[in-house]
Design a protein around this motif. Structure first.
Motif, PDB file in Angstrom:
ATOM      1  N   GLN A  96       0.852  -1.184   0.000  1.00 25.00           N
ATOM      2  CA  GLN A  96       0.000   0.000   0.000  1.00 25.00           C
ATOM      3  C   GLN A  96       0.886   1.232   0.000  1.00 25.00           C
ATOM      4  OE1 GLN A  96      -2.870   0.154   3.211  1.00 25.00           O
ATOM      5  NE2 GLN A  96      -2.913   2.386   3.145  1.00 25.00           N
ATOM      6  N   LEU A  97       0.484   2.239  -0.742  1.00 22.71           N
ATOM      7  CA  LEU A  97       1.159   3.532  -0.729  1.00 22.71           C
ATOM      8  C   LEU A  97       0.111   4.622  -0.609  1.00 22.71           C
ATOM      9  CD1 LEU A  97       3.760   3.030  -3.619  1.00 22.71           C
ATOM     10  CD2 LEU A  97       4.246   3.093  -1.158  1.00 22.71           C
ATOM     11  N   ASP A  98       0.508   5.742  -0.069  1.00 24.41           N
ATOM     12  CA  ASP A  98      -0.349   6.926  -0.014  1.00 24.41           C
ATOM     13  C   ASP A  98       0.321   8.031  -0.820  1.00 24.41           C
ATOM     14  OD1 ASP A  98      -2.188   5.694   1.684  1.00 24.41           O
ATOM     15  OD2 ASP A  98      -1.162   6.398   3.489  1.00 24.41           O
ATOM     16  N   GLU A  99      -0.490   8.762  -1.572  1.00 23.68           N
ATOM     17  CA  GLU A  99       0.015   9.894  -2.345  1.00 23.68           C
ATOM     18  C   GLU A  99      -0.564  11.176  -1.772  1.00 23.68           C
ATOM     19  OE1 GLU A  99       0.453  11.186  -7.000  1.00 23.68           O
ATOM     20  OE2 GLU A  99      -1.467  10.334  -6.391  1.00 23.68           O
ATOM     21  N   ALA A 100       0.309  12.126  -1.487  1.00 27.86           N
ATOM     22  CA  ALA A 100      -0.106  13.458  -1.052  1.00 27.86           C
ATOM     23  C   ALA A 100       0.209  14.429  -2.179  1.00 27.86           C
ATOM     24  CB  ALA A 100       0.626  13.861   0.224  1.00 27.86           C
ATOM     25  N   LEU A 101      -0.802  15.159  -2.651  1.00 31.00           N
ATOM     26  CA  LEU A 101      -0.628  16.143  -3.723  1.00 31.00           C
ATOM     27  C   LEU A 101      -0.494  17.535  -3.123  1.00 31.00           C
ATOM     28  CD1 LEU A 101      -3.355  14.827  -6.179  1.00 31.00           C
ATOM     29  CD2 LEU A 101      -0.895  14.492  -6.333  1.00 31.00           C
ATOM     30  N   TYR A 102       0.410  18.333  -3.693  1.00 35.47           N
ATOM     31  CA  TYR A 102       0.687  19.683  -3.196  1.00 35.47           C
ATOM     32  C   TYR A 102       0.625  20.684  -4.327  1.00 35.47           C
ATOM     33  CZ  TYR A 102       2.641  17.394   0.942  1.00 35.47           C
ATOM     34  OH  TYR A 102       2.816  16.637   2.069  1.00 35.47           O
ATOM     35  N   LYS A 103       0.241  21.909  -3.993  1.00 33.84           N
ATOM     36  CA  LYS A 103       0.351  23.019  -4.935  1.00 33.84           C
ATOM     37  C   LYS A 103       1.790  23.517  -4.914  1.00 33.84           C
ATOM     38  CE  LYS A 103      -4.119  25.033  -5.421  1.00 33.84           C
ATOM     39  NZ  LYS A 103      -4.769  26.237  -5.788  1.00 33.84           N
ATOM     40  N   TRP A 104       2.240  23.995  -6.070  1.00 35.89           N
ATOM     41  CA  TRP A 104       3.562  24.606  -6.131  1.00 35.89           C
ATOM     42  C   TRP A 104       3.594  25.778  -5.162  1.00 35.89           C
ATOM     43  CZ3 TRP A 104       7.976  23.424  -8.821  1.00 35.89           C
ATOM     44  CH2 TRP A 104       7.869  22.403  -9.768  1.00 35.89           C
ATOM     45  N   PRO A 105       4.676  25.929  -4.403  1.00 33.37           N
ATOM     46  CA  PRO A 105       4.736  27.053  -3.465  1.00 33.37           C
ATOM     47  C   PRO A 105       4.956  28.385  -4.187  1.00 33.37           C
ATOM     48  CG  PRO A 105       6.799  25.833  -3.437  1.00 33.37           C
ATOM     49  CD  PRO A 105       5.845  25.070  -4.331  1.00 33.37           C
ATOM     50  N   GLN A 106       4.377  29.422  -3.629  1.00 32.67           N
ATOM     51  CA  GLN A 106       4.662  30.770  -4.099  1.00 32.67           C
ATOM     52  C   GLN A 106       5.981  31.201  -3.470  1.00 32.67           C
ATOM     53  OE1 GLN A 106       2.588  32.163  -6.409  1.00 32.67           O
ATOM     54  NE2 GLN A 106       1.580  30.181  -6.291  1.00 32.67           N
ATOM     55  N   ASP A 108       8.763  32.382  -1.162  1.00 33.00           N
ATOM     56  CA  ASP A 108       8.889  32.402   0.299  1.00 33.00           C
ATOM     57  C   ASP A 108       7.736  31.716   1.023  1.00 33.00           C
ATOM     58  OD1 ASP A 108      11.289  33.839   0.087  1.00 33.00           O
ATOM     59  OD2 ASP A 108      10.201  35.728  -0.036  1.00 33.00           O
ATOM     60  N   SER A 109       7.243  30.621   0.459  1.00 36.40           N
ATOM     61  CA  SER A 109       6.194  29.868   1.139  1.00 36.40           C
ATOM     62  C   SER A 109       6.484  28.372   1.032  1.00 36.40           C
ATOM     63  CB  SER A 109       4.818  30.195   0.553  1.00 36.40           C
ATOM     64  OG  SER A 109       4.704  29.693  -0.762  1.00 36.40           O
ATOM     65  N   VAL A 110       5.644  27.577   1.646  1.00 41.83           N
ATOM     66  CA  VAL A 110       5.801  26.123   1.623  1.00 41.83           C
ATOM     67  C   VAL A 110       4.779  25.527   0.659  1.00 41.83           C
ATOM     68  CG1 VAL A 110       6.683  26.046   3.983  1.00 41.83           C
ATOM     69  CG2 VAL A 110       4.236  25.770   3.573  1.00 41.83           C
ATOM     70  N   LYS A 159      13.618  18.493  -8.211  1.00 40.22           N
ATOM     71  CA  LYS A 159      13.612  19.425  -7.087  1.00 40.22           C
ATOM     72  C   LYS A 159      12.850  18.775  -5.939  1.00 40.22           C
ATOM     73  CE  LYS A 159      13.544  23.500 -10.012  1.00 40.22           C
ATOM     74  NZ  LYS A 159      12.662  24.535 -10.571  1.00 40.22           N
ATOM     75  N   THR A 160      13.413  18.886  -4.741  1.00 37.17           N
ATOM     76  CA  THR A 160      12.713  18.433  -3.541  1.00 37.17           C
ATOM     77  C   THR A 160      12.449  19.650  -2.665  1.00 37.17           C
ATOM     78  OG1 THR A 160      14.810  17.869  -2.444  1.00 37.17           O
ATOM     79  CG2 THR A 160      13.648  16.091  -3.605  1.00 37.17           C
ATOM     80  N   PHE A 161      11.363  19.574  -1.914  1.00 33.70           N
ATOM     81  CA  PHE A 161      10.872  20.713  -1.153  1.00 33.70           C
ATOM     82  C   PHE A 161      10.723  20.333   0.320  1.00 33.70           C
ATOM     83  CE2 PHE A 161       9.655  21.101  -5.475  1.00 33.70           C
ATOM     84  CZ  PHE A 161       9.648  22.456  -5.777  1.00 33.70           C
ATOM     85  N   ASP A 162      11.243  21.170   1.203  1.00 39.39           N
ATOM     86  CA  ASP A 162      11.076  20.959   2.634  1.00 39.39           C
ATOM     87  C   ASP A 162       9.665  21.411   3.014  1.00 39.39           C
ATOM     88  OD1 ASP A 162      11.077  21.891   5.535  1.00 39.39           O
ATOM     89  OD2 ASP A 162      13.012  20.850   5.408  1.00 39.39           O
ATOM     90  N   ALA A 163       8.892  20.511   3.609  1.00 39.99           N
ATOM     91  CA  ALA A 163       7.496  20.803   3.942  1.00 39.99           C
ATOM     92  C   ALA A 163       7.377  21.886   5.011  1.00 39.99           C
ATOM     93  CB  ALA A 163       6.793  19.536   4.413  1.00 39.99           C
ATOM     94  N   THR A 165       9.865  24.444   5.733  1.00 41.05           N
ATOM     95  CA  THR A 165      10.486  25.729   5.407  1.00 41.05           C
ATOM     96  C   THR A 165      10.241  26.174   3.972  1.00 41.05           C
ATOM     97  OG1 THR A 165      12.563  24.741   4.656  1.00 41.05           O
ATOM     98  CG2 THR A 165      12.352  25.208   7.037  1.00 41.05           C
ATOM     99  N   GLY A 166       9.893  25.236   3.095  1.00 39.65           N
ATOM    100  CA  GLY A 166       9.752  25.546   1.679  1.00 39.65           C
ATOM    101  C   GLY A 166      11.064  25.566   0.937  1.00 39.65           C
ATOM    102  N   ASN A 167      12.181  25.325   1.645  1.00 40.94           N
ATOM    103  CA  ASN A 167      13.480  25.304   0.972  1.00 40.94           C
ATOM    104  C   ASN A 167      13.484  24.263  -0.135  1.00 40.94           C
ATOM    105  OD1 ASN A 167      14.499  27.290   2.626  1.00 40.94           O
ATOM    106  ND2 ASN A 167      15.539  25.872   4.004  1.00 40.94           N
ATOM    107  N   VAL A 168      14.104  24.642  -1.248  1.00 43.15           N
ATOM    108  CA  VAL A 168      14.168  23.782  -2.430  1.00 43.15           C
ATOM    109  C   VAL A 168      15.612  23.377  -2.657  1.00 43.15           C
ATOM    110  CG1 VAL A 168      13.700  23.653  -4.911  1.00 43.15           C
ATOM    111  CG2 VAL A 168      12.277  25.099  -3.457  1.00 43.15           C
ATOM    112  N   GLN A 169      15.803  22.124  -3.043  1.00 45.54           N
ATOM    113  CA  GLN A 169      17.145  21.695  -3.428  1.00 45.54           C
ATOM    114  C   GLN A 169      17.063  20.738  -4.602  1.00 45.54           C
ATOM    115  OE1 GLN A 169      18.622  19.948   0.240  1.00 45.54           O
ATOM    116  NE2 GLN A 169      18.401  17.907  -0.610  1.00 45.54           N
ATOM    117  N   ALA A 170      18.134  20.712  -5.376  1.00 37.80           N
ATOM    118  CA  ALA A 170      18.243  19.748  -6.471  1.00 37.80           C
ATOM    119  C   ALA A 170      18.634  18.412  -5.855  1.00 37.80           C
ATOM    120  CB  ALA A 170      19.294  20.200  -7.471  1.00 37.80           C
ATOM    121  N   SER A 171      17.959  17.364  -6.281  1.00 39.30           N
ATOM    122  CA  SER A 171      18.200  16.031  -5.725  1.00 39.30           C
ATOM    123  C   SER A 171      18.377  15.020  -6.842  1.00 39.30           C
ATOM    124  CB  SER A 171      17.024  15.601  -4.850  1.00 39.30           C
ATOM    125  OG  SER A 171      16.884  16.463  -3.750  1.00 39.30           O
TER     126      SER A 171
END
Length: 187
Positions: A96-106, A108-110, A159-163, A165-171
């Motif tokens: 079993q897996l769960d998928e969480a969908l997110y909007k792209w951050p604006q 300085d946001s998460v 790109k990965t996103f910190d939930a 802080t919203g910080n983005v990094q290349a992964s």
């Protein structure tokens, strides 16, 4: 697995998945109709203890797509991530897996959670950066999960996103190229 790969190659031809809605639907149907038993795919279901999940290359699709087998450790999840402009089809083979969908951050946001949904065996999910970002999680605290992913075009960085802080990094999103002997390495 070889029948699925042959059908995917025929369907996508020399262009990969592209943006043709008919081709996207057809590839989703092919992923959904794949009826391979564990003996058909277990040689790719290699898990490395101590990791969240492993990404194992099944087929490189002549450079037009990658077909990967992901093996998810118990109670593990991916970071929130994009797909570097690639289409992603994911079929749950076991567990079993769960998928969480997110909007792209604006600025300085998460990333903002839109919804979560469970994925069950044989279900197929589709994701693209136009839809948003997502995170995949194995909710079981005792069992692994196995999923088959198609990415077109293939990519090895996202790109990965910190939930928090919203910080983005290349992964790195590279896959392990297994040397399968047909003996079947079970997870």
């Amino acid at each position: 697995m070889s029948d699925l790969i042959a059908s995917l190659n025929t369907c996508m031809g020399d262009t990969g998945l592209g943006d043709n809605p008919h081709t996207v639907r057809r590839v989703r149907q092919l992923m959904h109709s794949y009826s391979g038993s564990a003996s058909d795919w277990s040689q790719y279901a290699v898990y490395k203890d101590g990791t969240r999940y492993t990404r194992n290359l099944v087929d490189d699709g002549n450079g037009k797509y990658n077909l990967l087998m992901l093996v998810w450790g118990a109670d593990q999840e991916s970071p929130i991530h994009d797909h570097a402009g690639s289409h992603c089809m994911m079929r749950l083979l076991e567990g079993q897996l769960d998928e969480a969908l997110y909007k792209w951050p604006q600025a300085d946001s998460v990333p903002r959670l839109v919804c979560t949904r469970p994925l069950r065996e044989e279900s197929v999910a589709y994701m693209h950066d136009r839809i948003g970002l997502h995170r995949i999680a194995n909710p079981s605290d005792t069992l692994r999960a196995v999923s088959l992913h198609l990415y077109s075009p293939p990519y090895d960085m996202c790109k990965t996103f910190d939930a928090q802080t919203g910080n983005v990094q290349a992964s790195s999103c590279s896959a392990e190229r297994l040397h399968t002997s047909g003996s079947g390495i079970h997870h």
